[in-house]
Design a protein around this motif. Structure first.
Motif, PDB file in Angstrom:
ATOM      1  N   LEU A 166      47.053  42.322  41.650  1.00  0.00           N
ATOM      2  CA  LEU A 166      47.483  43.470  42.447  1.00  0.00           C
ATOM      3  C   LEU A 166      48.189  44.503  41.578  1.00  0.00           C
ATOM      4  CD1 LEU A 166      47.625  44.646  45.288  1.00  0.00           C
ATOM      5  CD2 LEU A 166      49.757  43.394  45.640  1.00  0.00           C
ATOM      6  N   CYS A 167      48.923  44.055  40.569  1.00  0.00           N
ATOM      7  CA  CYS A 167      49.578  44.998  39.663  1.00  0.00           C
ATOM      8  C   CYS A 167      48.563  45.824  38.870  1.00  0.00           C
ATOM      9  CB  CYS A 167      50.495  44.235  38.699  1.00  0.00           C
ATOM     10  SG  CYS A 167      51.984  43.537  39.456  1.00  0.00           S
ATOM     11  N   VAL A 168      47.377  45.267  38.653  1.00  0.00           N
ATOM     12  CA  VAL A 168      46.331  46.014  37.966  1.00  0.00           C
ATOM     13  C   VAL A 168      45.562  46.904  38.941  1.00  0.00           C
ATOM     14  CG1 VAL A 168      44.228  45.799  36.591  1.00  0.00           C
ATOM     15  CG2 VAL A 168      46.143  44.247  36.192  1.00  0.00           C
ATOM     16  N   THR A 169      45.360  46.401  40.171  1.00  0.00           N
ATOM     17  CA  THR A 169      44.562  47.145  41.146  1.00  0.00           C
ATOM     18  C   THR A 169      45.316  48.350  41.687  1.00  0.00           C
ATOM     19  OG1 THR A 169      43.520  45.064  41.782  1.00  0.00           O
ATOM     20  CG2 THR A 169      43.243  46.913  43.290  1.00  0.00           C
ATOM     21  N   PHE A 170      46.618  48.220  41.878  1.00  0.00           N
ATOM     22  CA  PHE A 170      47.376  49.300  42.514  1.00  0.00           C
ATOM     23  C   PHE A 170      47.368  50.588  41.686  1.00  0.00           C
ATOM     24  CE2 PHE A 170      51.493  51.472  43.023  1.00  0.00           C
ATOM     25  CZ  PHE A 170      51.337  51.925  44.317  1.00  0.00           C
ATOM     26  N   PRO A 171      47.624  50.571  40.371  1.00  0.00           N
ATOM     27  CA  PRO A 171      47.550  51.847  39.629  1.00  0.00           C
ATOM     28  C   PRO A 171      46.175  52.495  39.694  1.00  0.00           C
ATOM     29  CG  PRO A 171      48.691  50.173  38.335  1.00  0.00           C
ATOM     30  CD  PRO A 171      48.085  49.472  39.504  1.00  0.00           C
ATOM     31  N   VAL A 172      45.104  51.668  39.711  1.00  0.00           N
ATOM     32  CA  VAL A 172      43.764  52.253  39.827  1.00  0.00           C
ATOM     33  C   VAL A 172      43.609  52.945  41.178  1.00  0.00           C
ATOM     34  CG1 VAL A 172      41.304  51.724  39.850  1.00  0.00           C
ATOM     35  CG2 VAL A 172      42.815  50.525  38.260  1.00  0.00           C
ATOM     36  N   ALA A 173      44.121  52.305  42.257  1.00  0.00           N
ATOM     37  CA  ALA A 173      44.029  52.921  43.587  1.00  0.00           C
ATOM     38  C   ALA A 173      44.830  54.212  43.648  1.00  0.00           C
ATOM     39  CB  ALA A 173      44.527  51.935  44.643  1.00  0.00           C
ATOM     40  N   VAL A 174      46.009  54.225  43.031  1.00  0.00           N
ATOM     41  CA  VAL A 174      46.824  55.445  43.029  1.00  0.00           C
ATOM     42  C   VAL A 174      46.120  56.545  42.234  1.00  0.00           C
ATOM     43  CG1 VAL A 174      49.010  56.443  42.262  1.00  0.00           C
ATOM     44  CG2 VAL A 174      48.989  54.228  43.393  1.00  0.00           C
ATOM     45  N   GLY A 175      45.477  56.181  41.123  1.00  0.00           N
ATOM     46  CA  GLY A 175      44.740  57.179  40.360  1.00  0.00           C
ATOM     47  C   GLY A 175      43.594  57.788  41.155  1.00  0.00           C
ATOM     48  N   ILE A 176      42.893  56.953  41.934  1.00  0.00           N
ATOM     49  CA  ILE A 176      41.815  57.475  42.773  1.00  0.00           C
ATOM     50  C   ILE A 176      42.373  58.411  43.840  1.00  0.00           C
ATOM     51  CG2 ILE A 176      40.020  56.821  44.429  1.00  0.00           C
ATOM     52  CD1 ILE A 176      39.620  54.259  42.817  1.00  0.00           C
ATOM     53  N   PRO A 208      46.378  47.342  54.304  1.00  0.00           N
ATOM     54  CA  PRO A 208      45.160  46.584  54.620  1.00  0.00           C
ATOM     55  C   PRO A 208      44.012  46.868  53.659  1.00  0.00           C
ATOM     56  CG  PRO A 208      45.559  48.296  56.262  1.00  0.00           C
ATOM     57  CD  PRO A 208      46.777  48.199  55.441  1.00  0.00           C
ATOM     58  N   LEU A 209      43.896  48.102  53.173  1.00  0.00           N
ATOM     59  CA  LEU A 209      42.827  48.403  52.223  1.00  0.00           C
ATOM     60  C   LEU A 209      43.015  47.642  50.908  1.00  0.00           C
ATOM     61  CD1 LEU A 209      42.482  52.262  52.754  1.00  0.00           C
ATOM     62  CD2 LEU A 209      40.919  50.480  53.547  1.00  0.00           C
ATOM     63  N   LEU A 210      44.232  47.621  50.393  1.00  0.00           N
ATOM     64  CA  LEU A 210      44.487  46.890  49.151  1.00  0.00           C
ATOM     65  C   LEU A 210      44.393  45.384  49.358  1.00  0.00           C
ATOM     66  CD1 LEU A 210      47.401  48.801  47.374  1.00  0.00           C
ATOM     67  CD2 LEU A 210      45.030  48.582  46.651  1.00  0.00           C
ATOM     68  N   ALA A 211      44.821  44.889  50.530  1.00  0.00           N
ATOM     69  CA  ALA A 211      44.732  43.457  50.790  1.00  0.00           C
ATOM     70  C   ALA A 211      43.279  42.992  50.823  1.00  0.00           C
ATOM     71  CB  ALA A 211      45.427  43.129  52.114  1.00  0.00           C
ATOM     72  N   MET A 212      42.410  43.779  51.454  1.00  0.00           N
ATOM     73  CA  MET A 212      40.992  43.408  51.476  1.00  0.00           C
ATOM     74  C   MET A 212      40.395  43.452  50.071  1.00  0.00           C
ATOM     75  SD  MET A 212      39.521  45.117  55.014  1.00  0.00           S
ATOM     76  CE  MET A 212      40.199  46.764  54.746  1.00  0.00           C
ATOM     77  N   THR A 213      40.781  44.434  49.279  1.00  0.00           N
ATOM     78  CA  THR A 213      40.280  44.505  47.895  1.00  0.00           C
ATOM     79  C   THR A 213      40.777  43.321  47.072  1.00  0.00           C
ATOM     80  OG1 THR A 213      40.321  46.922  48.056  1.00  0.00           O
ATOM     81  CG2 THR A 213      40.157  45.965  45.862  1.00  0.00           C
ATOM     82  N   LEU A 214      42.050  42.952  47.269  1.00  0.00           N
ATOM     83  CA  LEU A 214      42.640  41.872  46.479  1.00  0.00           C
ATOM     84  C   LEU A 214      41.965  40.530  46.759  1.00  0.00           C
ATOM     85  CD1 LEU A 214      44.860  40.760  44.604  1.00  0.00           C
ATOM     86  CD2 LEU A 214      46.329  40.577  46.621  1.00  0.00           C
TER      87      LEU A 214
END
Length: 315
Positions: free
Chosen positions: A146-156, A251-257
């Motif tokens: 999640l620590c890796v996925t969250f910065p990518v989501a914020v960048g998008i 919920p969007l990040l939880a489904m991705t994780l």
């Protein structure tokens, strides 16, 4: 008719007819004067000191004593209270759906029960401690992913949002990044103390340093360790407080994780020795259930609270 029933009505109405309420047993009392009663006239509702019942006959609940200084300090800066303050979203006006929170807790308990049943049935772990250790390691890997996925989501989000909204998105995401840094720093306290020799008493060369060393070791186990365990649970439940950015982001990040974790399980094979049908059910059970709950949460946010995914872009 009697003095207790001046209207002559029965105590109940077997025919369910409507009767006017009987008059009160006491005539209306005049209002007290504006300046109050004279000193020599007792108040009609004042307790009589000569009566055997000078106080009201009903029991008065005891007032609990105020907590001590240590209790108030522990409630303020204790590990659990601090973890709640760090990892729970706190943006003013945030929407929290209690039905969704209840469903998330039920899904988590069902998942834990399924993992315990799987470990006990197919002997994946040798003991309860090994099963708990495996579960903690899986949770920690989820936190790192999640620590890796969250910065990518914020960048998008920053790339898709309007230029006027980017500063506000970064301001809201600052607390999420702060929660990540706090949890990672707390976890790395243990390897840091072991590698530096602090845990072995390397710096306890005199009485003062001995007191400081043993106090630091005690705080590590009494404060840092509960903060880590509670923080990992809250970080995964609230998805690193990303609701501070927008209510639809957790919920969007939880489904991705969960789909990322399912892909990791596909290569690491954590269910070795389990029959293939059961392995498929357990590998797909978590992502499917989390996806169903996430889609239901997005539906409730859109229907009941008027919050859609397009609100992430703040346009």
């Amino acid at each position: 008719m009697s003095n207790w029933n001046p209207g002559g009505q029965p105590p109940y109405d077997p025919h369910r007819q409507q009767f006017p309420p009987p008059p009160g047993p006491y005539p209306p009392q005049p209002a007290p004067p504006a300046g109050g009663l004279p000193p020599h006239v007792p108040h009609p509702y004042a307790p009589n000191p000569n009566s055997p019942y000078p106080h009201p006959p009903y029991p008065v609940p005891p007032v609990p004593a105020p907590p001590g200084l240590f209790t108030r300090l522990w409630r303020r800066i204790g590990p659990i209270h601090t973890a709640r303050r760090v990892f729970k979203p706190s943006r003013p006006g945030i929407v929290e759906d209690l039905a969704v929170v209840r469903m998330q807790k039920i899904r988590t308990m069902v998942g834990l029960g399924a993992m315990v049943w799987l470990s006990a049935t197919y002997k994946i772990a040798e003991s309860v401690q090994d099963a708990a250790s495996d579960r903690f390691n899986q949770s920690w890997i989820s936190v790192l992913v999640l620590c890796v996925t969250f910065p990518v989501a914020v960048g998008i989000l920053l790339a898709l949002a309007s230029p006027a909204a980017r500063r506000e998105l970064l301001r809201r995401a600052a607390k999420c990044f702060g929660a990540m840094v706090a949890l990672v720093a707390a976890v790395f306290v243990f390897p840091l103390t072991i590698l530096t020799g602090f845990m072995d008493g390397r710096f306890a060369t005199n009485p003062v340093m001995s007191v400081l060393t043993y106090t630091g070791i005690a705080l590590t186990f009494v404060w840092v360790l509960p903060f880590i365990f509670w923080g990992i649970g809250l970080a995964l439940l609230h998805v690193f407080r990303t609701a501070d950015i927008h209510e639809t982001m957790p919920p969007l990040l939880a489904m991705t994780l969960v789909w990322e974790m399912a892909l990791i399980d596909l290569f690491t094979n954590p269910y070795e020795g389990v029959p293939l049908p059961v392995r498929i059910v357990f590998m797909l059970g978590a992502p499917v259930s989390v996806t169903a709950v996430g889609l239901w949460e997005l539906h409730r946010l859109r229907v009941h609270h008027g919050l859609a995914v397009q609100g992430l872009l703040m346009r």
